[in-house]
Design a protein around this motif. Sequence first.
Motif, PDB file in Angstrom:
ATOM      1  N   THR A   2      19.119  38.002   3.310  1.00  0.00           N
ATOM      2  CA  THR A   2      19.164  37.935   1.858  1.00  0.00           C
ATOM      3  C   THR A   2      20.137  36.840   1.454  1.00  0.00           C
ATOM      4  OG1 THR A   2      18.771  40.314   1.744  1.00  0.00           O
ATOM      5  CG2 THR A   2      19.700  39.295  -0.211  1.00  0.00           C
ATOM      6  N   ARG A   4      23.281  35.657  -0.372  1.00  0.00           N
ATOM      7  CA  ARG A   4      24.524  36.243  -0.868  1.00  0.00           C
ATOM      8  C   ARG A   4      25.418  35.131  -1.385  1.00  0.00           C
ATOM      9  NH1 ARG A   4      22.774  40.949  -1.783  1.00  0.00           N
ATOM     10  NH2 ARG A   4      22.338  42.242   0.022  1.00  0.00           N
ATOM     11  N   ARG A  98      24.478  40.907   5.518  1.00  0.00           N
ATOM     12  CA  ARG A  98      25.459  41.816   4.917  1.00  0.00           C
ATOM     13  C   ARG A  98      25.017  42.268   3.532  1.00  0.00           C
ATOM     14  NH1 ARG A  98      31.503  40.092   6.688  1.00  0.00           N
ATOM     15  NH2 ARG A  98      30.985  39.594   8.843  1.00  0.00           N
ATOM     16  N   THR A  99      25.446  43.468   3.171  1.00  0.00           N
ATOM     17  CA  THR A  99      25.199  43.960   1.818  1.00  0.00           C
ATOM     18  C   THR A  99      26.222  43.335   0.876  1.00  0.00           C
ATOM     19  OG1 THR A  99      26.686  45.845   2.055  1.00  0.00           O
ATOM     20  CG2 THR A  99      24.373  46.178   2.721  1.00  0.00           C
ATOM     21  N   LYS A 100      25.993  43.467  -0.430  1.00  0.00           N
ATOM     22  CA  LYS A 100      26.937  42.916  -1.401  1.00  0.00           C
ATOM     23  C   LYS A 100      28.343  43.468  -1.199  1.00  0.00           C
ATOM     24  CE  LYS A 100      23.848  41.899  -5.244  1.00  0.00           C
ATOM     25  NZ  LYS A 100      23.518  42.212  -6.650  1.00  0.00           N
ATOM     26  N   GLU A 102      29.704  44.415   1.460  1.00  0.00           N
ATOM     27  CA  GLU A 102      30.295  43.971   2.725  1.00  0.00           C
ATOM     28  C   GLU A 102      30.796  42.524   2.665  1.00  0.00           C
ATOM     29  OE1 GLU A 102      27.859  46.485   6.083  1.00  0.00           O
ATOM     30  OE2 GLU A 102      26.819  44.789   5.132  1.00  0.00           O
TER      31      GLU A 102
END
Length: 126
Positions: A2, A4, A98-100, A102
């Motif tokens: 994704t 980021r 990574r997620t937001k 993270e």
Amino acid sequence: MTVRAVRGATQLEHDERGPMLESVKRLFKEMLDANGIVEEDLISIFFTATTDLRCEFPAVAARELGLSDVPLMCAQELEIAGSLPRVVRILVHAESARTKCEIRHVYHGGAAALRTDLAPVSGGTP
């Protein structure tokens, strides 16, 4: 993967080319390292500088690090009364698993005051 966004900022002691480029390089490297980003992940990088910084384009630091095929852009921060002087900000767009929550944003020196809500994940020295 994704897209980021990773934020970072540093406050400089003086408007001098050498120290600016070294500070921006150090900040940029820490931003990438803290988020596991490698050059192939980079999409674009946006740099801003406060109006009191005129010695060099902050993006020159990234070019000196060897980034030749990543789009870079520099802009001037709005001149707002009471804002922190001599600040360079970086906004990196990169592909990441990574997620937001993270993502680690990095603020050096006096620039840590810009985002006290991120103080636990901010680091570095001026």
